[in-house]
Design an enzyme around this catalytic site. Structure first.
Site, short mmCIF file in Angstrom:
data_model
loop_
_atom_site.label_atom_id
_atom_site.label_comp_id
_atom_site.label_asym_id
_atom_site.label_seq_id
_atom_site.Cartn_x
_atom_site.Cartn_y
_atom_site.Cartn_z
N CYS A 152 21.26 42.66 42.13
CA CYS A 152 20.64 43.73 41.34
C CYS A 152 19.93 43.17 40.10
O CYS A 152 20.43 43.26 38.98
CB CYS A 152 21.62 44.80 40.93
SG CYS A 152 20.70 46.24 40.33
N CYS B 211 15.81 49.17 43.71
CA CYS B 211 16.52 49.01 42.45
C CYS B 211 16.24 50.23 41.59
O CYS B 211 15.11 50.39 41.12
CB CYS B 211 16.04 47.73 41.77
SG CYS B 211 17.07 47.30 40.37
P1 FAD Z 1 29.92 42.51 48.16
O1 FAD Z 1 29.82 43.99 48.28
O2 FAD Z 1 30.02 41.92 46.81
O3 FAD Z 1 31.17 42.10 49.06
C1 FAD Z 1 31.61 40.78 49.26
C2 FAD Z 1 33.06 40.85 49.73
O4 FAD Z 1 33.46 39.57 50.22
C3 FAD Z 1 34.02 41.23 48.61
O5 FAD Z 1 34.81 42.32 48.99
C4 FAD Z 1 34.87 39.96 48.42
O6 FAD Z 1 36.21 40.23 48.04
C5 FAD Z 1 34.77 39.33 49.78
N1 FAD Z 1 34.95 37.88 49.78
C6 FAD Z 1 34.45 36.97 48.92
N2 FAD Z 1 34.83 35.73 49.26
C7 FAD Z 1 35.58 35.86 50.38
C8 FAD Z 1 36.24 34.94 51.23
N3 FAD Z 1 36.22 33.62 51.00
N4 FAD Z 1 36.90 35.42 52.30
C9 FAD Z 1 36.94 36.75 52.57
N5 FAD Z 1 36.33 37.67 51.79
C10 FAD Z 1 35.66 37.23 50.72
N6 FAD Z 1 22.74 47.53 44.39
C11 FAD Z 1 21.92 48.60 44.60
O7 FAD Z 1 21.48 48.82 45.73
N7 FAD Z 1 21.56 49.45 43.60
C12 FAD Z 1 22.03 49.29 42.34
O8 FAD Z 1 21.72 50.08 41.46
C13 FAD Z 1 22.90 48.17 42.07
N8 FAD Z 1 23.39 47.96 40.83
C14 FAD Z 1 24.29 46.96 40.60
C15 FAD Z 1 24.81 46.80 39.33
C16 FAD Z 1 25.77 45.84 39.10
C17 FAD Z 1 26.31 45.68 37.69
C18 FAD Z 1 26.23 45.00 40.16
C19 FAD Z 1 27.31 43.98 39.91
C20 FAD Z 1 25.70 45.13 41.42
C21 FAD Z 1 24.71 46.10 41.68
N9 FAD Z 1 24.13 46.25 42.92
C22 FAD Z 1 23.25 47.31 43.15
C23 FAD Z 1 24.29 45.19 43.95
C24 FAD Z 1 25.25 45.53 45.10
O9 FAD Z 1 26.50 45.93 44.62
C25 FAD Z 1 25.40 44.31 45.99
O10 FAD Z 1 24.12 43.81 46.31
C26 FAD Z 1 26.13 44.64 47.29
O11 FAD Z 1 27.43 45.10 47.00
C27 FAD Z 1 26.16 43.43 48.21
O12 FAD Z 1 27.00 43.62 49.30
P2 FAD Z 1 27.73 42.37 50.01
O13 FAD Z 1 28.52 42.91 51.15
O14 FAD Z 1 26.73 41.30 50.26
O15 FAD Z 1 28.70 41.79 48.88
#
Ligand code: FAD
Ligand code: UQ1
Length: 439
Positions: A186, A367
């Site tokens: 983000c 975004c």
């Molecule tokens: P995540 O949802 O972060 O999940 C990763 C998972 O993997 C976690 O549960 C973690 O525990 C697990 N994990 C890590 N390492 C391991 C391991 N070795 N073994 C097993 N599990 C593991 N997005 C938007 O679309 N709009 C917004 O307005 C927005 N605002 C944001 C504001 C902030 C402050 C933040 C921090 C993020 C924002 N985002 C926004 C971004 C969004 O939250 C992420 O892009 C999204 O959650 C990514 O999904 P993901 O599954 O790739 O990762």
């Protein structure tokens, strides 16, 4: 014993005793590493189709967080608990949950090793580990976040609750908001909280005693021209100074100093500012588990090396990936995961059926650029930074309706539709809303 039963027993024994740790190797048709936005959404789709016992999710965390809400938590609009759901409630009931980290990938043997030493084998693997936050990469930041109530960070569950009290406590002076010199999730979040802070301080009467600085490592305020132009206007209107090519390298909370490396200086020059309030968007990287992998599953920076259109791994055809941990060259958001999970699942089904994946993820990401307590610019764009707007009006303008969408509609869509594998992004709606128009 029939020859078929004998063969099955033999396979079982081989799996059992081929594991160096001495524990059983459990086998699943599909293993999903990570139960965040991407992992959960794919698990939901897969479990619906494959049923119980076929899908394992490896995820150590007790809670799943709706991270996009953390900007609102920082501004005092929502509470952090509203962003949390027990992992057991968001993962599909039919999946087997392993509450461990994946500590190693062995794609040549179709196995992963967990933090408890157990090995799990798979026919297909989906990797969705998110991006890693590296607070320790800024000298003194970990200490400052602990010791100084005026240093905060919306990117981390344990520090996001510091931001609103700091906004309330602030009595004027220099307020600095940073953007790191690394990939980031983000990319709008570092400035959203700044616009909210500006409005908050105007309301409580300290803004005229305050200088707000946006110190960014980038050379632009936002990566997409159309929205960058709007944001520059917002910053100007709010009297915010934007300083480009400055990367935070150290915080000294005792002296209240923040030091930035000047990225354009060939001699490595630095600039130190006295701060009275500091919001840090920390350095991030590919997760260590991927970065340190000895198998060729990542790109040079350590991100999972997948085809950007099909989300299938570029070397291992039975591995797929989505979300922040991948090499997909789009802005890392939950909205991007919405676009990706549907395509990934299509690719996975095709490969399971012996076909080649034909998905065409276009890089859709979004975004919601909050510019105040009642205004938001809804940026939506593709791989080329071309706007891909859902609504039939100019989304480059600040709008109250888009803030309502971000604050009240998105959380419901996230929990009820995205995590349950029923939301593949707004593409079909965009097509309907733009009937007769070019995009
Ligand atoms: P995540 O949802 O972060 O999940 C990763 C998972 O993997 C976690 O549960 C973690 O525990 C697990 N994990 C890590 N390492 C391991 C391991 N070795 N073994 C097993 N599990 C593991 N997005 C938007 O679309 N709009 C917004 O307005 C927005 N605002 C944001 C504001 C902030 C402050 C933040 C921090 C993020 C924002 N985002 C926004 C971004 C969004 O939250 C992420 O892009 C999204 O959650 C990514 O999904 P993901 O599954 O790739 O990762
Ligand atoms: C979106 O699909 C999504 O995932 C649920 C988000 O993450 C929270 C978003 O912030 C946005 C803007 C979208 C896009 C959805 C619409 C209706 C434009």
């Amino acid at each position: 014993m029939s020859s078929r039963a004998g063969r099955a027993l033999f396979v079982q024994l081989v799996r059992k005793y081929s594991n160096a740790s001495g524990k059983d190797v459990k086998h699943y048709k599909l293993v999903i590493a990570g139960g965040g936005t991407g992992g959960c959404s794919v698990a939901a789709r897969a479990c619906r189709a494959l049923g119980a016992g076929k899908v394992a999710v490896i995820e150590p965390a007790e809670y799943h967080y709706y991270q996009p809400m953390w900007t609102l938590v920082g501004a005092g609009i929502k509470k952090v608990d509203q962003s949390a759901m027990p992992m057991s409630e968001v993962l599909p009931k039919q999946c087997d949950r392993h509450k461990e980290h994946v500590s190693a990938f062995d794609p040549d043997n179709n196995t992963v090793t967990l933090s408890n030493g157990q090995k799990i084998s798979y026919d297909y693997l989906v990797i969705a580990l998110g991006i890693q936050i590296n607070l320790h990469k800024v000298d003194g930041l970990v200490e400052a976040l602990k010791a100084d109530p005026m240093v905060c960070c919306n990117y981390v569950r344990d520090t996001v609750e510091k931001t609103y009290p700091a906004l309330q406590k602030f009595q004027g002076g220099t307020a600095i908001f940073t953007f790191p010199n690394t990939p980031i999730k983000c990319a709008g979040a570092p400035q959203k909280i700044m616009y909210l802070a500006d409005e908050f301080w105007r309301k409580n009467g300290v803004r005229d005693k305050t200088e707000i600085l946006y110190n960014t490592s980038l050379g632009v305020i936002f990566g997409v021209k159309k929205y960058a132009a709007s944001l520059l206007e917002v910053a100007k209107k709010k009297d915010i100074k934007v300083n480009y090519k400055r990367n935070l390298v150290a915080v000294d909370h005792n002296k209240k100093l923040a030091t930035f490396k000047l990225l354009e200086s060939e001699s490595g020059e630095e600039e130190t500012y006295k701060y009275d309030f500091l919001h840090v968007a920390p350095p991030m990287s590919a997760p260590d588990t991927l970065k340190n992998s000895t198998s060729p599953i990542t790109d040079a920076a350590g991100f999972l090396d997948v085809n950007k259109e099909t989300l299938q791994h570029n070397k291992y055809p039975n591995i797929f990936g989505l979300g922040d941990c991948t090499s997909v060259p789009t802005s890392k958001t939950a909205a991007a995961v919405a676009g990706q999970n549907k395509i990934l699942y299509r690719s996975l089904k095709q490969v399971m059926a012996g076909q080649s994946p034909d998905g065409q993820y276009d890089g859709y990401t979004s975004c919601p650029l909050i510019t105040g307590y009642h205004s938001c610019i809804l940026a939506e764009f593709d791989f080329d930074g071309q706007p891909l707007e859902t609504f039939p009006f100019n989304q480059g303008k600040e709008r109250r309706s888009m803030l309502h969408l971000k604050r009240d509609v998105m959380p419901e869509m996230y929990w009820r539709m995205l995590l349950t594998g029923r939301w593949g992004g707004p593409k079909p709606y965009r097509k309907i809303m733009h009937l007769g128009m070019s995009r």
